[in-house]
Design a protein around this motif. Structure first.
Motif, short mmCIF file in Angstrom:
data_model
loop_
_atom_site.label_atom_id
_atom_site.label_comp_id
_atom_site.label_asym_id
_atom_site.label_seq_id
_atom_site.Cartn_x
_atom_site.Cartn_y
_atom_site.Cartn_z
N MET A 91 0.83 -1.20 0.00
CA MET A 91 0.00 0.00 0.00
C MET A 91 0.86 1.26 0.00
SD MET A 91 -2.96 1.22 2.71
CE MET A 91 -3.98 -0.21 2.39
N SER A 92 1.90 1.29 0.85
CA SER A 92 2.75 2.47 0.90
C SER A 92 3.57 2.61 -0.38
CB SER A 92 3.67 2.43 2.12
OG SER A 92 4.63 1.40 2.03
N GLU A 93 3.96 1.49 -0.97
CA GLU A 93 4.69 1.55 -2.24
C GLU A 93 3.82 2.14 -3.35
OE1 GLU A 93 6.04 -2.43 -2.79
OE2 GLU A 93 7.81 -2.15 -1.50
N MET A 94 2.53 1.79 -3.32
CA MET A 94 1.60 2.37 -4.28
C MET A 94 1.52 3.88 -4.10
SD MET A 94 -1.73 3.77 -4.31
CE MET A 94 -2.63 2.99 -2.97
N GLU A 95 1.44 4.33 -2.84
CA GLU A 95 1.39 5.76 -2.57
C GLU A 95 2.66 6.47 -3.05
OE1 GLU A 95 -0.55 7.05 1.28
OE2 GLU A 95 -0.06 4.96 1.75
N MET A 96 3.80 5.85 -2.82
CA MET A 96 5.06 6.45 -3.25
C MET A 96 5.16 6.48 -4.77
SD MET A 96 6.60 7.58 -0.59
CE MET A 96 4.90 7.97 -0.13
N ASP A 97 4.63 5.47 -5.43
CA ASP A 97 4.62 5.46 -6.89
C ASP A 97 3.79 6.61 -7.44
OD1 ASP A 97 6.27 3.27 -7.02
OD2 ASP A 97 4.64 1.82 -7.32
N LEU A 98 2.65 6.88 -6.81
CA LEU A 98 1.81 8.00 -7.24
C LEU A 98 2.53 9.33 -7.01
CD1 LEU A 98 -1.67 6.88 -5.87
CD2 LEU A 98 -0.96 6.97 -8.26
N ALA A 99 3.18 9.46 -5.85
CA ALA A 99 3.91 10.69 -5.55
C ALA A 99 5.08 10.87 -6.52
CB ALA A 99 4.42 10.65 -4.11
N ALA A 100 5.76 9.78 -6.83
CA ALA A 100 6.89 9.85 -7.75
C ALA A 100 6.44 10.24 -9.15
CB ALA A 100 7.62 8.51 -7.78
N SER A 101 5.31 9.71 -9.57
CA SER A 101 4.78 10.04 -10.88
C SER A 101 4.44 11.53 -10.98
CB SER A 101 3.53 9.20 -11.17
OG SER A 101 2.96 9.54 -12.42
N ALA A 102 3.89 12.07 -9.92
CA ALA A 102 3.52 13.49 -9.92
C ALA A 102 4.74 14.40 -9.85
CB ALA A 102 2.59 13.79 -8.75
N ALA A 103 5.80 13.94 -9.15
CA ALA A 103 6.97 14.78 -8.93
C ALA A 103 8.10 14.53 -9.92
CB ALA A 103 7.49 14.56 -7.51
N GLY A 104 7.97 13.49 -10.74
CA GLY A 104 9.04 13.15 -11.66
C GLY A 104 10.24 12.56 -10.96
N THR A 105 9.98 11.83 -9.86
CA THR A 105 11.05 11.19 -9.10
C THR A 105 10.86 9.67 -9.18
OG1 THR A 105 9.72 11.37 -7.08
CG2 THR A 105 11.28 13.16 -7.54
N THR A 106 11.45 8.95 -8.23
CA THR A 106 11.28 7.51 -8.17
C THR A 106 10.69 7.13 -6.82
OG1 THR A 106 13.46 7.07 -7.18
CG2 THR A 106 13.34 7.21 -9.60
N ARG A 107 10.22 5.90 -6.74
CA ARG A 107 9.67 5.41 -5.48
C ARG A 107 10.68 5.54 -4.36
NH1 ARG A 107 8.25 -0.87 -5.15
NH2 ARG A 107 6.52 -0.26 -6.52
N GLU A 108 11.91 5.11 -4.60
CA GLU A 108 12.93 5.13 -3.55
C GLU A 108 13.31 6.55 -3.15
OE1 GLU A 108 13.58 2.57 -1.75
OE2 GLU A 108 12.22 1.46 -3.06
N GLU A 109 13.28 7.47 -4.09
CA GLU A 109 13.55 8.87 -3.75
C GLU A 109 12.45 9.42 -2.85
OE1 GLU A 109 16.08 10.66 -7.52
OE2 GLU A 109 13.91 10.34 -7.77
N GLU A 110 11.21 9.02 -3.11
CA GLU A 110 10.11 9.48 -2.26
C GLU A 110 10.22 8.87 -0.86
OE1 GLU A 110 7.82 11.81 -2.89
OE2 GLU A 110 8.92 12.15 -4.77
N PHE A 111 10.57 7.59 -0.77
CA PHE A 111 10.78 6.98 0.54
C PHE A 111 11.93 7.66 1.27
CE2 PHE A 111 8.51 2.87 -0.63
CZ PHE A 111 7.58 2.96 0.39
N ALA A 112 12.99 7.99 0.54
CA ALA A 112 14.13 8.65 1.17
C ALA A 112 13.74 10.01 1.73
CB ALA A 112 15.27 8.81 0.16
N ALA A 113 12.88 10.72 1.01
CA ALA A 113 12.41 12.02 1.49
C ALA A 113 11.62 11.85 2.79
CB ALA A 113 11.56 12.70 0.43
N LEU A 114 10.86 10.77 2.88
CA LEU A 114 10.10 10.52 4.10
C LEU A 114 11.01 10.32 5.30
CD1 LEU A 114 7.26 8.03 3.05
CD2 LEU A 114 7.01 10.42 3.73
N THR A 115 12.09 9.57 5.11
CA THR A 115 12.95 9.24 6.24
C THR A 115 13.57 10.49 6.86
OG1 THR A 115 14.95 8.90 4.90
CG2 THR A 115 13.48 7.01 5.20
N ARG A 116 13.71 11.54 6.07
CA ARG A 116 14.28 12.78 6.61
C ARG A 116 13.30 13.51 7.51
NH1 ARG A 116 16.45 12.79 1.23
NH2 ARG A 116 14.80 14.17 0.46
#
Length: 257
Positions: free
Chosen positions: A184-209
């Motif tokens: 479920m969280s990977e799906m959310e990160m994929d949607l965020a990455a698609s909107a931001a032009g990033t990747t799933r792992e980049e979005e997860f990395a942003a969360l950890t900060r």
């Protein structure tokens, strides 16, 4: 493992993947007999085979399916974990009626219906209910209107159940996870990455900060919380919400979207 659930029967919804699957594995390792209920298809069957449990394919919003799951408990139930859930990102000004209805139906009404059906068995010898809520119940983002409302309802339902059935020897608690590495969280990160032009792992990395512990949780860590609330280790705990978010919603931290 300590055998903390040895000889007990546990019903887990949403046990095919994510936190539900991790909880099924942990409970099996602690000696529980499992009934796994949900729409997991082959994944649910595999989890049942791996844990020695019984798979009941069905929808938590269907009274007939719930009845089959309760019947599979064979007259005894000691612990119920409601982990079935879904999320469809939406905003308050553009909520679709169908999305709102389905989200509340699964996350809140489904939780209520399974709890209601389980109570007669739990009353026979006492037991525990653990409902999976979310930190979104307290800190909703702009893009989680339906989901946050449903999880806030789960918190309120949990407290009502706890006070209504404490005299029956039933303890009812909720867990409010933050970000957990699940499909479920990977799906959310994929949607965020698609909107931001990033990747799933980049979005997860942003969360950890934005999380005090500097990482997101693994499903097994939430399963450990479920075990605590389901076992005698929490014998004087009821009507509470255990927040497991790694400090991600601390007022001194920038909140994740």
């Amino acid at each position: 493992m300590s055998g903390a659930l040895s000889g007990l029967t546990a019903l887990i919804t949403g046990a095919a993947t994510g936190m539900g699957a991790a909880t099924a594995e942990r409970f099996a390792a602690e000696g529980a007999r499992l009934v796994l209920f949900g729409l997991g298809g082959a994944a649910l069957d595999r989890m049942a085979a791996a844990t020695g449990g019984v798979a009941v394919q069905g929808d938590v919003t269907s009274p007939a399916d719930i009845e089959r799951a309760i019947a599979a408990c064979d007259g005894r139930l000691d612990c119920l974990v409601n982990a079935a859930g879904l999320i469809v990102p939406d905003r308050p000004d553009s909520i679709e009626d169908a999305v709102w209805a389905r989200t509340l139906s699964v996350n809140l009404t489904g939780t209520m219906m399974v709890c209601r059906a389980a109570l007669p068995l739990l009353k026979r010898q006492g037991g525990t209910i653990v409902n999976i809520a979310s930190v979104a119940a307290f800190n909703a983002s702009p893009d989680s209107a339906s989901y946050a409302a449903s999880k806030a309802g789960v918190v309120a339902l949990t407290r009502s159940l706890a006070y209504a059935h404490g005299s029956d020897g039933i303890r009812v608690n909720a867990i409010a996870p933050g970000w957990v590495r699940t499909p479920m969280s990977e799906m959310e990160m994929d949607l965020a990455a698609s909107a931001a032009g990033t990747t799933r792992e980049e979005e997860f990395a942003a969360l950890t900060r934005r999380i005090a512990l500097g990482r997101i949780a693994e499903p097994e860590e939430i399963a450990a919380c479920c075990l605590f609330l389901a076992s005698a280790q929490s014998s004087f705990v009821t009507g509470t919400v255990l927040v497991a978010d790694g400090g991600g919603r601390s007022p001194t931290q920038n909140r994740a979207v």
